[in-house]
Design a protein around this motif. Structure first.
Motif, PDB file in Angstrom:
ATOM      1  N   ARG B   4      -3.611  -5.476  -4.102  1.00 17.82           N
ATOM      2  CA  ARG B   4      -2.158  -5.295  -4.013  1.00 17.82           C
ATOM      3  C   ARG B   4      -1.822  -4.522  -2.748  1.00 17.82           C
ATOM      4  NH1 ARG B   4       1.347  -5.662  -8.127  1.00 17.82           N
ATOM      5  NH2 ARG B   4       2.478  -3.809  -7.479  1.00 17.82           N
ATOM      6  N   SER B   6      -0.190  -1.794  -0.303  1.00 16.90           N
ATOM      7  CA  SER B   6       0.172  -0.403  -0.558  1.00 16.90           C
ATOM      8  C   SER B   6       1.691  -0.258  -0.589  1.00 16.90           C
ATOM      9  CB  SER B   6      -0.414   0.489   0.529  1.00 16.90           C
ATOM     10  OG  SER B   6       0.202   0.160   1.765  1.00 16.90           O
ATOM     11  N   TRP B   7       2.152   0.884  -1.107  1.00 17.68           N
ATOM     12  CA  TRP B   7       3.607   1.077  -1.188  1.00 17.68           C
ATOM     13  C   TRP B   7       4.215   1.175   0.208  1.00 17.68           C
ATOM     14  CZ3 TRP B   7       6.024   5.296   0.845  1.00 17.68           C
ATOM     15  CH2 TRP B   7       5.225   6.389   1.147  1.00 17.68           C
TER      16      TRP B   7
END
Lengths: 433, 193
Positions: B4, B6-7
């Motif tokens: 996923r 990263s923010w």
């Protein structure tokens, strides 16, 4: 009428508020300096021209401009206003990010909209939308939208140093030597004079050596020259973009990335230019149309005709298409430009091969990228890719020469199209038929 | 398994769109020099803040004006600039600033004009809208024109030290009510012409 109903902009009227408040406060407190600051705030709006008489927005016909190694689509954007006005212009083109600029207009103002372009043929131009304000920013109006106008962009021919000479040559004159005797340049043999031989061809030295008594006269005979007939077959039934999402109709293809039809046009233009400049004859057949065909011809004018026909070729889903493989001139070499995503083009190539034509297949599928589909769509894409590979293998096994035109863009290890054509021309000397 | 993002990557994607070569090309407009929209807002805010700082206010009052000016940086922030200008005017009226109103008479109209331009530009649905430098020049020119009248008068008043008669205040209040009525009439009319 270009202004579709001007309205008062409430924000600008609110601008009067602080000025008036300061004026009142200054008057109540008997402070003239505060009144003057308030007057300065309100004065800007009161002094400015508040009328929004006639503002128009127009986009000219797009053309192309070649910067250094960079082709751009260019169109003039003209703004006209009788009074000083502020116009927010938004210029958009399918497949590209739009741009917005707040522009000062007083009289005529011409801006230039540009966009990097790698596509050819019928290319959509620029759409424009505008909002106009009066000088004091207190009247606002929507301008009439401008729909994009298409531009016809001719393909650019890549410079090919060497192109292979077809195995079969035709005609009695041309740039290539043939095996038939005739009035060419290369020596064929020295032969006793026969009716029909030219007096200029008599070789007096050979005659003196072979027939000192002058019983026979010997002439030098040369090979005739001839020309190649190349028929470029363009498979315009589909135009596959590099972004696979655009294949299913989602999103517009990017203008700065060539699609399959752009690569095909480029390849066709490059090959046609190379052969025509050498003195051969080139014809054009559009596989996607039932009648579009240019018979083999020569010269610069014919080249321009081919380039225009290439630019106008595009997928026509309403067309019936061809039900039979088109018949070509005997002895012509066929250059088939296709993505080979279905069997039709490959079958046509095999039919032409069976009819005795020399066939070269040029693969013009661009490097496929973007977000590759998953699930059922991904499986369909993998199956399609395998079928295509098998199809190309079958053509190669049948003796058809394959050229991968988009190999450099795909980072595929192997020769570039120029190297491949050079190898073809050196491996097979060509001509001499 | 696909990792996923990263923010940071997700926030960057949300704010700036797809990065690098994945981003489609942008239409470019030539023959016009532009300044970024955010710069206009920042300059407007700095002008108001500078005008307030000229008056030498108490530090505590910055806690009112500061958030107000920060909210002036977002699209549609002209109202915050107008409120800020009113606060600056009130601070001016509360003190005895001498020649400072001359500077304020230049800074405040310029701030309001630039903020209005920025709001006009942010009417577009686009993220990066440029503002023609000619418009900035036009704003400065109108500011200077008004300043040419107001600044010498302020200087003259500072020298002469004149008080306005009280009846002018009543007249002004009546005038404001009348002008307010005219403004309401103008804003409620659907067509300008």
């Amino acid at each position: 009428m270009t202004v579709r109903g001007a309205r008062r902009a409430t924000g600008a009227v609110a601008r009067l508020g602080p000025g008036l408040v300061l004026c009142v406060v200054g008057l109540l407190l008997s402070r003239a300096d505060v009144v003057l600051v308030g007057a300065a705030l309100a004065g800007g709006l009161l002094v400015a021209r508040r009328d929004l008489l006639d503002v128009s927005l127009a986009v000219g016909t797009p053309t192309t401009r070649d910067d250094t190694g960079d082709r751009r689509l260019v169109a003039p954007v003209t703004l006209t206003s009788d009074a000083p006005a502020t116009v927010l212009v938004r210029i958009a083109s399918p497949g590209a990010d739009p741009v917005g600029v707040l522009v000062a207009v007083d009289g005529d103002r011409t801006l230039t909209a540009t966009l990097p372009l790698a596509r050819t043929g019928r290319v959509p131009g620029f759409a424009a939308h505008g909002i106009a304000w009066s000088d004091g920013l207190d009247s606002v109006a929507l301008l009439e939208d401008v729909a994009p106008t298409d531009a016809i962009v001719l393909p650019v021919a890549r410079r090919l140093e060497e192109v292979p000479v077809p195995q079969r040559l035709r005609g009695l004159s041309g740039p290539h030597g043939s095996r038939r005797p005739g009035s060419g340049g290369d020596l064929r043999d020295v032969h006793p004079f026969a009716p029909g031989d030219r007096m200029r061809g008599i070789d007096w030295r050979a005659t003196a050596r072979r027939s000192p008594e002058l019983d026979e006269i010997y002439v030098r005979r040369t090979h005739a020259t001839s020309e190649a007939h190349v028929v470029v077959v363009l498979d315009s039934r589909d135009d596959m973009a590099q972004d696979i999402a655009a294949w299913t109709g989602f999103g517009e293809p990017r203008p700065d990335r060539p699609g399959s039809l752009d690569l095909a046009r480029s390849a066709a233009a490059s090959l046609a230019t190379a052969y025509l400049r050498r003195g051969d004859r080139v014809g054009l057949v559009d596989l996607g149309r039932s009648r579009a065909q240019l018979r083999p011809g020569a010269g610069e004018r014919h080249l321009r005709r081919i380039l225009h026909a290439l630019a106008l070729a595009r997928p026509d889903h309403g067309s019936v298409g061809r039900t039979r493989v088109p018949a070509l001139q005997a002895g012509a070499t066929v250059v088939l430009l296709s993505t080979f995503l279905d069997d039709d083009a490959a079958e046509a190539a095999l039919v032409w091969l069976a009819r005795g034509h020399e066939v070269w297949a040029v693969d013009v599928l661009p490097p496929v990228g973007g977000v590759l589909p998953d699930g059922a769509s991904g499986l369909a894409w993998r199956v399609m890719r395998l079928e295509r590979a098998l199809r190309l293998e079958r053509l190669a096994a049948a003796g058809i020469t394959l050229v991968d035109w988009s190999a450099p863009a795909r980072d595929v290890p192997g020769p570039t199209p120029e190297q491949r054509l050079r190898m073809m021309s050196r491996v097979r000397p060509g001509g001499r038929r | 398994m696909i990792p996923r993002p990263s923010w940071v990557a997700r926030a960057r994607h949300t704010l700036l769109g797809p990065a690098g070569p994945g981003r489609p090309p942008r239409v470019r407009l030539e023959d016009v020099r532009t300044v970024p929209l955010l710069m206009l807002r920042v300059v407007a805010v700095l002008l108001v803040a500078g005008a307030y700082a000229l008056l030498g206010p108490a530090v505590i009052t910055w806690f009112i004006l500061g958030p107000l000016l920060v909210s002036a940086l977002v699209p549609g922030g002209t109202w915050a600039v107008l409120v800020g200008v009113t606060i600056v005017g009130a601070a001016l009226a509360a003190g005895d600033p001498g020649l400072r109103p001359a500077a304020l008479a230049l800074l405040l109209p310029a701030a309001v004009h630039l903020s209005l331009l920025a709001d006009a530009a942010s009417r577009s649905d686009l993220r990066d809208v440029g503002v023609d430098v000619r418009l900035v020049g036009r704003a400065l020119r109108s500011t200077v024109l008004v300043g040419c009248v107001v600044v010498p008068l302020v200087a003259l008043l500072a020298l002469v030290d004149t008080d306005l008669p009280g009846w002018l205040g009543v007249l002004g209040a009546v005038g404001v009510v009348g002008l307010g009525a005219v403004a309401v009439r103008l804003t409620s009319s659907s067509r300008a012409r």
